[in-house]
Design an enzyme around this catalytic site. Structure first.
Site, PDB file in Angstrom:
ATOM      1  N   GLU A 113       0.840  -1.212   0.000  1.00 55.05           N
ATOM      2  CA  GLU A 113       0.000   0.000   0.000  1.00 55.05           C
ATOM      3  C   GLU A 113       0.871   1.255   0.000  1.00 55.05           C
ATOM      4  O   GLU A 113       0.568   2.240  -0.666  1.00 55.05           O
ATOM      5  CB  GLU A 113      -0.942  -0.031   1.211  1.00 55.05           C
ATOM      6  CG  GLU A 113      -1.978  -1.150   1.072  1.00 55.05           C
ATOM      7  CD  GLU A 113      -2.880  -1.284   2.280  1.00 55.05           C
ATOM      8  OE1 GLU A 113      -2.372  -1.670   3.348  1.00 55.05           O
ATOM      9  OE2 GLU A 113      -4.076  -0.991   2.152  1.00 55.05           O
ATOM     10  N   GLU A 133      -4.223  -9.197   3.533  1.00 55.20           N
ATOM     11  CA  GLU A 133      -4.914  -8.864   4.784  1.00 55.20           C
ATOM     12  C   GLU A 133      -6.087  -9.784   5.082  1.00 55.20           C
ATOM     13  O   GLU A 133      -6.398 -10.054   6.248  1.00 55.20           O
ATOM     14  CB  GLU A 133      -5.416  -7.411   4.742  1.00 55.20           C
ATOM     15  CG  GLU A 133      -4.351  -6.353   4.977  1.00 55.20           C
ATOM     16  CD  GLU A 133      -3.630  -5.931   3.697  1.00 55.20           C
ATOM     17  OE1 GLU A 133      -3.734  -6.667   2.697  1.00 55.20           O
ATOM     18  OE2 GLU A 133      -2.965  -4.890   3.706  1.00 55.20           O
TER      19      GLU A 133
HETATM   20  C1  LIG Z   1      -3.108  -1.665   7.243  1.00 56.19           C
HETATM   21  C2  LIG Z   1      -2.630  -2.826   6.451  1.00 56.19           C
HETATM   22  O1  LIG Z   1      -3.449  -2.981   5.330  1.00 56.19           O
HETATM   23  C3  LIG Z   1      -2.669  -4.045   7.297  1.00 56.19           C
HETATM   24  C4  LIG Z   1      -1.499  -4.940   7.073  1.00 56.19           C
HETATM   25  O2  LIG Z   1      -0.523  -4.640   6.438  1.00 56.19           O
HETATM   26  S1  LIG Z   1      -1.634  -6.435   7.826  1.00 56.19           S
HETATM   27  C5  LIG Z   1      -0.155  -7.257   7.420  1.00 56.19           C
HETATM   28  C6  LIG Z   1      -0.139  -7.753   6.015  1.00 56.19           C
HETATM   29  N1  LIG Z   1       1.020  -8.552   5.817  1.00 56.19           N
HETATM   30  C7  LIG Z   1       0.955  -9.877   5.937  1.00 56.19           C
HETATM   31  O3  LIG Z   1      -0.092 -10.464   6.152  1.00 56.19           O
HETATM   32  C8  LIG Z   1       2.257 -10.602   5.771  1.00 56.19           C
HETATM   33  C9  LIG Z   1       2.404 -11.600   6.890  1.00 56.19           C
HETATM   34  N2  LIG Z   1       3.689 -12.244   6.843  1.00 56.19           N
HETATM   35  C10 LIG Z   1       3.943 -13.259   6.006  1.00 56.19           C
HETATM   36  O4  LIG Z   1       3.147 -13.662   5.187  1.00 56.19           O
HETATM   37  C11 LIG Z   1       5.292 -13.906   6.127  1.00 56.19           C
HETATM   38  O5  LIG Z   1       5.740 -13.691   7.441  1.00 56.19           O
HETATM   39  C12 LIG Z   1       6.327 -13.311   5.153  1.00 56.19           C
HETATM   40  C13 LIG Z   1       5.972 -13.751   3.733  1.00 56.19           C
HETATM   41  C14 LIG Z   1       6.367 -11.817   5.256  1.00 56.19           C
HETATM   42  C15 LIG Z   1       7.730 -13.832   5.533  1.00 56.19           C
HETATM   43  O6  LIG Z   1       7.710 -15.227   5.567  1.00 56.19           O
HETATM   44  P1  LIG Z   1       8.975 -16.049   6.153  1.00 56.19           P
HETATM   45  O7  LIG Z   1      10.212 -15.514   5.563  1.00 56.19           O
HETATM   46  O8  LIG Z   1       8.643 -17.496   5.966  1.00 56.19           O
HETATM   47  O9  LIG Z   1       9.051 -15.715   7.681  1.00 56.19           O
HETATM   48  P2  LIG Z   1       7.986 -15.931   8.844  1.00 56.19           P
HETATM   49  O10 LIG Z   1       8.459 -17.000   9.737  1.00 56.19           O
HETATM   50  O11 LIG Z   1       6.599 -16.038   8.309  1.00 56.19           O
HETATM   51  O12 LIG Z   1       8.085 -14.532   9.595  1.00 56.19           O
HETATM   52  C16 LIG Z   1       9.288 -14.137  10.237  1.00 56.19           C
HETATM   53  C17 LIG Z   1       8.919 -13.429  11.505  1.00 56.19           C
HETATM   54  O13 LIG Z   1       8.322 -12.177  11.172  1.00 56.19           O
HETATM   55  C18 LIG Z   1       7.052 -12.060  11.817  1.00 56.19           C
HETATM   56  N3  LIG Z   1       6.189 -11.315  10.911  1.00 56.19           N
HETATM   57  C19 LIG Z   1       6.017 -11.522   9.596  1.00 56.19           C
HETATM   58  N4  LIG Z   1       5.186 -10.599   9.087  1.00 56.19           N
HETATM   59  C20 LIG Z   1       4.849  -9.785  10.110  1.00 56.19           C
HETATM   60  C21 LIG Z   1       4.020  -8.635  10.228  1.00 56.19           C
HETATM   61  N5  LIG Z   1       3.407  -8.098   9.166  1.00 56.19           N
HETATM   62  N6  LIG Z   1       3.882  -8.085  11.446  1.00 56.19           N
HETATM   63  C22 LIG Z   1       4.512  -8.597  12.527  1.00 56.19           C
HETATM   64  N7  LIG Z   1       5.313  -9.676  12.480  1.00 56.19           N
HETATM   65  C23 LIG Z   1       5.476 -10.249  11.272  1.00 56.19           C
HETATM   66  C24 LIG Z   1       6.596 -13.490  12.044  1.00 56.19           C
HETATM   67  O14 LIG Z   1       5.668 -13.561  13.098  1.00 56.19           O
HETATM   68  C25 LIG Z   1       7.906 -14.175  12.369  1.00 56.19           C
HETATM   69  O15 LIG Z   1       8.200 -13.878  13.714  1.00 56.19           O
HETATM   70  P3  LIG Z   1       9.023 -14.937  14.610  1.00 56.19           P
HETATM   71  O16 LIG Z   1      10.341 -15.118  13.923  1.00 56.19           O
HETATM   72  O17 LIG Z   1       9.099 -14.282  15.938  1.00 56.19           O
HETATM   73  O18 LIG Z   1       8.198 -16.193  14.606  1.00 56.19           O
END
Ligand SMILES: C[C@H](O)CC(=O)SCCNC(=O)CCNC(=O)[C@H](O)C(C)(C)COP(=O)(O)OP(=O)(O)OC[C@H]1O[C@@H](n2cnc3c(N)ncnc32)[C@H](O)[C@@H]1OP(=O)(O)O
Length: 732
Positions: A113, A133
């Site tokens: 975004e 999301e």
């Molecule tokens: C206002 C907005 O519209 C709202 C948002 O943006 S909501 C967030 C949208 N983003 C997401 O949903 C992405 C979520 N994350 C993921 O899909 C995956 O973590 C990723 C593809 C970024 C990385 O994957 P990968 O490399 O396998 O690592 P992964 O083990 O999943 O994550 C590494 C660490 O980062 C953390 N993390 C990943 N994304 C995060 C996030 N957005 N916020 C907080 N922590 C996050 C995980 O909890 C994990 O923590 P840990 O090591 O303590 O367990």
């Protein structure tokens, strides 16, 4: 996750490069947003800055808003002078200097975004871009619902948002989401040049929010949106956020982007507070926590590389495991007892791979390469250099014991000896060997069971079923660490459990089908039970599940539970009498349902006679309570005994975290992820409610429903089932 910050460096070319620094994924925490706003103000103010490039540190642009901040209030939030939305609209998109996003690694959620509010976007070809999301029960809340359709058109943006589907930089470029592709090395320099060219009006100073060229007419948009609504209602009837997302997109197209942005903010707030979002965020963190095992993963062990695996047994499970391994680049030796079975196993692997190609998860070329990693054998001669052997034969103890003796003889002394049993005690399987420290369970789950909401709607590209890793007191921590690493490589979610009959998943769920059969014996229609459970969100009801698993397996595992837990097993003749008449379930096309060539199930009229016989033998009298059961009662009568068993599993230390059992229930049995998993769901109703319902049924129907001590104690003390309690303290 650290609190995070941004850093800014202004070059002699007049470009301010702002980097997000919040490892591991550069999430937008409130600290990052405060720092970002401060650097932006400075860059917009300084005369020596002509243009801005925004990027992320360590090869990752940004993984989105900090998910942990959704549910935990932070004082940093108060220090934010503008909302994230206002920041994007007025500072970035509306700022008087152009900004280019330089995207490497990933730009997800709030990260994408942010990038879409910039005036241009450059990325590497493998960067992962998406708005996932919805997999968290919310919608994009920083303008994503408005900007993505304006950049790539309505159908594709809906697909990306509703399915939480991310795309690679190369595809994003062809769709218009990305303006140019650059190599990781050139990314920043190319972005600097691009930003200066915008400042010099040599390239368009594009404000995404005002673009309309990719939007369809209102009429066409309504048609597309209504189709998406119908799909969402069908595939995810129990959640509302996909529909809210569609409404918000519609508002922006029909009433203009400002109206769309306002609706997005209001709906986001509401959804963040919803139970669905709380559940899905719990699932997000719980899934990542399963690979952290106290006393195992925190003692400095480094996983050994598992490069070659031998599988004994090429049946449904053996060939499924072989497919998972070779499609993730691991060499496999598949052993069978004769040429006919071996060829059948190899053919099954090929068909599995072809299926992956058909579903777009693998290329034809990738399939051929993977298939070359498979080698079929009829003896143990080639087992000498494998890193791991997995026994995947039928649930026959003496056969398994013999295989383990052979494995010990032919494999090297470092080789992990694993069994794929779903119920049999590992002590018994390894009883005749001297290699107790390298024996473990690697319990893979059948794909067919896993087609929950996550699979269908939220995260289709990343379907990650379960791998139950079973350790005995003798299994070395090194073996567990190796298996956790293997799970990651083959993209399975691991849950580490201790050894007992049924381990965690099957043990937790054995009362589920037993309660269902008990209700049928009491007079409830079995198809009604199945429907009530499907309406609750299960991929299938208990009787359809028994058909899938097969009556033979159901009867054999039932006998094991009866032997291990006689005081809380319900005995019925229903399954055994159908089995006697060769009604064996889906495999014979004849079970509680009948099946056509396409696996379509329809009710089986001849079931009535078996039900009648079973009811007669069970000797239950007329029961007004049972006669008045609602669907909610049925769901609770099937699942509260599961909750009760899950509590025992925790109490006995079979599993160390309640969140592991939540994940196990979702990934192993298809419990709806938007309910957060079995114990999280129970906690939404309260320990006391679950306890008192079980007590009532226990008084009416006996020990099957008797609440265990763990549950009773927590009900009395007012603790939730998921709370980590120091038991010694709690008993004071
Ligand atoms: C206002 C907005 O519209 C709202 C948002 O943006 S909501 C967030 C949208 N983003 C997401 O949903 C992405 C979520 N994350 C993921 O899909 C995956 O973590 C990723 C593809 C970024 C990385 O994957 P990968 O490399 O396998 O690592 P992964 O083990 O999943 O994550 C590494 C660490 O980062 C953390 N993390 C990943 N994304 C995060 C996030 N957005 N916020 C907080 N922590 C996050 C995980 O909890 C994990 O923590 P840990 O090591 O303590 O367990």
């Amino acid at each position: 996750m650290g609190k995070g910050k941004t850093e800014m460096a202004v070059g002699e070319d007049g470009v301010a490069v702002i980097s997000i620094l919040n490892p591991p994924v550069n999430a937008l925490s409130f600290h990052v947003l405060i720092s970002l706003a401060k650097h932006y103000e400075e860059a917009l103010r300084r005369d020596d800055v002509k243009a801005i490039v925004i990027t992320g540190s360590n090869g990752r642009f940004c993984g989105g808003f900090d998910i942990s901040a959704f549910q935990s209030p932070t004082s940093a939030k108060e220090k934010l002078k503008v909302t994230p939305n206002e920041f994007l609209t007025y500072y970035v998109e509306g700022g008087k200097k152009p900004t280019v996003a330089a995207i490497d690694g990933l730009a997800l959620g709030g990260g994408l975004e942010l990038a879409m509010a910039c005036h241009a976007r450059l990325s590497t070809s493998y960067a992962q871009l998406g708005l996932p999301e919805l997999q968290l029960g919310i919608i994009p809340g920083m303008g994503g619902t408005q900007r993505l359709p304006r950049l790539i058109g309505l159908p594709k943006s809906l697909e990306m948002m509703i399915l939480s589907k991310s795309i690679k930089g190369k595809e994003a470029h062809s769709l218009g989401l990305i303006d140019a592709i650059a190599s990781p090395i050139d990314l920043i320099s190319a972005s600097r040049v691009w930003a200066l060219q915008i400042a010099d009006h040599k390239r368009p100073w594009a404000k995404t929010i005002y673009r309309t060229d990719k939007l369809p007419s209102s009429k066409e948009a309504r048609e597309i949106l209504n189709f998406a609504r119908a799909q969402a209602r069908k595939q995810a009837p129990n959640v509302k956020h996909p529909l809210v997302c569609i409404d918000v997109v519609e508002e922006g197209i029909i009433s203009g982007p400002q109206a769309g942005l306002i609706k997005e903010i209001n709906c986001s707030k509401e959804l963040q507070a919803s139970q669905t979002s709380k559940s899905l965020i719990h699932v997000f963190f719980s899934q990542r926590a399963t690979s952290k095992v106290p006393g195992i993963t925190n003692i400095g062990l480094v996983p050994r590389n598992i490069k070659k695996v031998a599988i004994v047994g090429g049946g449904l499970m053996g060939s499924g495991i072989a497919t998972a391994l070779i499609s993730n680049n691991i060499l496999v030796i598949l052993k069978e007892i004769n040429e006919k079975f071996l060829q059948a196993g190899i053919t099954r692997v090929r068909e599995n791979l072809q299926n992956l190609v058909k579903k777009g998860h693998m290329t034809q070329d990738g399939m051929e390469k993977a298939f070359c990693l498979l080698n079929g054998v009829l003896d143990y001669e080639q087992f000498g250099d494998v890193n791991m052997a997995i026994e995947a034969v039928i649930e026959d103890l003496s056969l398994k014991q013999q295989i383990f003796c052979d494995l010990e003889k032919y494999c090297n002394s470092d080789c992990i000896l694993a069994t794929n049993t779903s119920t049999i005690d590992l002590h018994l399987i390894g009883q005749k060997t001297a290699s107790q420290d390298r024996i473990a369970g690697a319990h893979f789950f059948r794909q067919g069971l896993f087609f929950s909401f996550f699979d269908q709607l939220v995260s289709p590209a990343q379907v990650m079923p379960l791998l139950e890793i079973v350790r005995t007191p003798n299994t070395s921590p090194q073996v567990v660490v190796d298996l956790l690493d293997l799970a990651k490589k083959i993209r399975k979610t691991p849950v580490v459990v201790r050894n007992c009959t049924g381990f965690a998943v099957n043990r937790m769920f054995f009362p589920y089908t037993q309660a269902a059969v008990m209700l049928v014996d009491h007079g409830v229609d079995l198809y009604r039970i199945d429907q009530a459970l499907v309406d609750f969100g299960m991929p299938m009801g208990p009787f359809r599940l028994i058909d899938l698993v097969g009556f033979g397996v159901a009867a054999a595992t039932g006998a094991q539970y009866l032997q291990s837990f006689p005081e809380r097993c319900y005995k019925s003749t229903l399954i055994s009498s159908m089995l006697q008449d060769k009604r064996t379930g889906e495999a014979s096309r004849m079970g509680f349902y009948i099946y056509d060539d396409k696996r379509q199930a329809s009710t089986n009229p001849e079931v009535a006679k078996y039900v009648e016989k079973s009811r007669r033998l069970s000797n239950f009298g007329p029961d007004s309570m049972i006669a008045g059961l609602t669907d909610k009662d049925i769901v609770e009568m099937l699942f509260f005994p599961v909750v009760n068993e899950a509590c025992r599993v925790l109490d006995e230390g079979i599993s160390v975290k309640s969140s592991d059992l939540d994940i196990a229930s979702i990934m192993g049995m298809g419990f709806p992820s938007y309910r957060g998993g079995i114990l999280f769901w129970a906690d939404t109703m309260g320990t006391n409610y679950v306890y008192s319902r079980l007590m009532t049924w226990c008084e009416l129907y006996g020990g099957f429903f008797k609440p265990c001590n763990y549950l009773a104690e927590r009900a009395i003390r007012g603790f939730s089932l998921g709370a980590q309690i120091d038991r010694a303290k709690s008993q004071l």
